[in-house]
Design an enzyme around this catalytic site. Structure first.
Site, PDB file in Angstrom:
ATOM      1  N   HIS A  50       0.733  -1.231   0.200  1.00 32.42           N
ATOM      2  CA  HIS A  50       0.026  -0.078  -0.145  1.00 32.42           C
ATOM      3  C   HIS A  50       0.769   1.157  -0.138  1.00 32.42           C
ATOM      4  O   HIS A  50       0.513   2.222  -0.413  1.00 32.42           O
ATOM      5  CB  HIS A  50      -0.911  -0.028   1.236  1.00 32.42           C
ATOM      6  CG  HIS A  50      -2.461   0.576   1.086  1.00 32.42           C
ATOM      7  ND1 HIS A  50      -2.974   0.621  -0.130  1.00 32.42           N
ATOM      8  CD2 HIS A  50      -3.351   0.920   2.030  1.00 32.42           C
ATOM      9  CE1 HIS A  50      -4.001   1.064  -0.270  1.00 32.42           C
ATOM     10  NE2 HIS A  50      -4.661   1.338   1.110  1.00 32.42           N
TER      11      HIS A  50
ATOM     12  N   ASN B 253      -9.230   4.069  -1.252  1.00 34.27           N
ATOM     13  CA  ASN B 253      -9.445   4.900  -0.230  1.00 34.27           C
ATOM     14  C   ASN B 253      -8.715   6.245  -0.096  1.00 34.27           C
ATOM     15  O   ASN B 253      -9.273   7.457   0.267  1.00 34.27           O
ATOM     16  CB  ASN B 253      -9.531   4.232   1.115  1.00 34.27           C
ATOM     17  CG  ASN B 253     -10.428   3.320   1.313  1.00 34.27           C
ATOM     18  OD1 ASN B 253     -11.848   3.414   0.939  1.00 34.27           O
ATOM     19  ND2 ASN B 253     -10.359   2.214   2.130  1.00 34.27           N
TER      20      ASN B 253
END
Length: 246
Positions: free
Chosen positions: A19, A113
């Site tokens: 990530h 997100n």
């Protein structure tokens, strides 16, 4: 001022996560270009000012955690009065295989997100460098996968990717996204890039055999040389009998 933003989560716990590939790419730009200042805390993130070619650039890594990245980026954007098209965001992309990338301007957040937060704060017209990390194959595994570290084997493709992003980051700063993508492709997939440049196409079977392109089989047959037929001798006599003596 141009903003080059890496998305990720702050802290040593997340530093090696898939990530955090956006953070890694921005760190590599900072390492490979000596004109950037040391990192410092500002705009709810870590920033460094410098130049890439003729462009003044702010490198930014939000410290708000991924889900609130837009707060940090929006604050920097308003301070420098830059437009969304002057912002390039580097982030992980599940839907691309490892080592692949895509340049894009605008669009949806695709369930990411960090982009969701960013779009909520500054709109959707910023530029994106999507960095493929692959997909675990099952939606239930995604959270652990993206928050898991890259493996040692991943370094074989990850290091060249990050290095070449940094080496050609000046093109991103100048807004030359297509040229940047071409340079990156040439560095990472040279054979593919050369084929694209030359417009080479695989030869057809007809081309390989020397047949004229676009000719029908009938036309090709008509163009074939008529074989020599003997006019005298035993073979000539036999042919005359078979053909009716003509």
């Amino acid at each position: 001022m141009k903003l080059i933003v890496g998305l990720g989560n702050p802290g040593a716990k997340y530093a090696g996560n898939r990530h955090n590939i956006g953070f890694m790419a921005v760190d590599e730009i900072h390492r490979r270009h000596s004109g950037f200042q040391p990192w410092r805390a500002r705009f709810q993130g870590q920033v460094s000012e410098g130049r890439l070619g003729s462009e003044k650039v702010l490198l930014l890594k939000p410290s708000t955690y991924m889900n609130e990245s837009g707060r940090s980026i929006g604050e920097a954007m308003r301070f420098y009065k830059v437009e969304p098209e002057d912002i390039v965001v580097l982030y992980d992309e599940l839907d691309l295989p490892p080592a692949r990338f895509r340049m894009k301007k605008g669009g949806g957040h695709g369930g990411h997100n960090g982009l969701r937060s960013l779009t909520a704060h500054i709109g959707a017209d910023y530029r994106r460098l999507r960095l493929g990390i692959g997909h675990p194959g099952d939606k239930k595994l995604v959270s652990n996968y993206v928050l898991g570290d890259f493996s040692k084997a991943d370094k074989d493709w990850l290091d060249p990717l990050l290095t070449n992003i940094a080496d050609h980051a000046g093109l991103l700063a100048e807004g030359k996204d297509s040229q940047f993508a071409n340079k990156l492709t040439l560095a990472l997939e040279p054979d593919k890039a050369r084929r694209a440049e030359k417009g080479d196409k695989p030869k057809s079977d007809d081309a390989k055999s020397g047949k004229a392109r676009g000719q029908s089989h009938i036309r090709q047959a008509r163009q074939q040389k008529t074989p020599d037929i003997p006019k005298s001798g035993p073979m000539a006599d036999m042919l005359k009998k078979l053909l009716g003596g003509g």
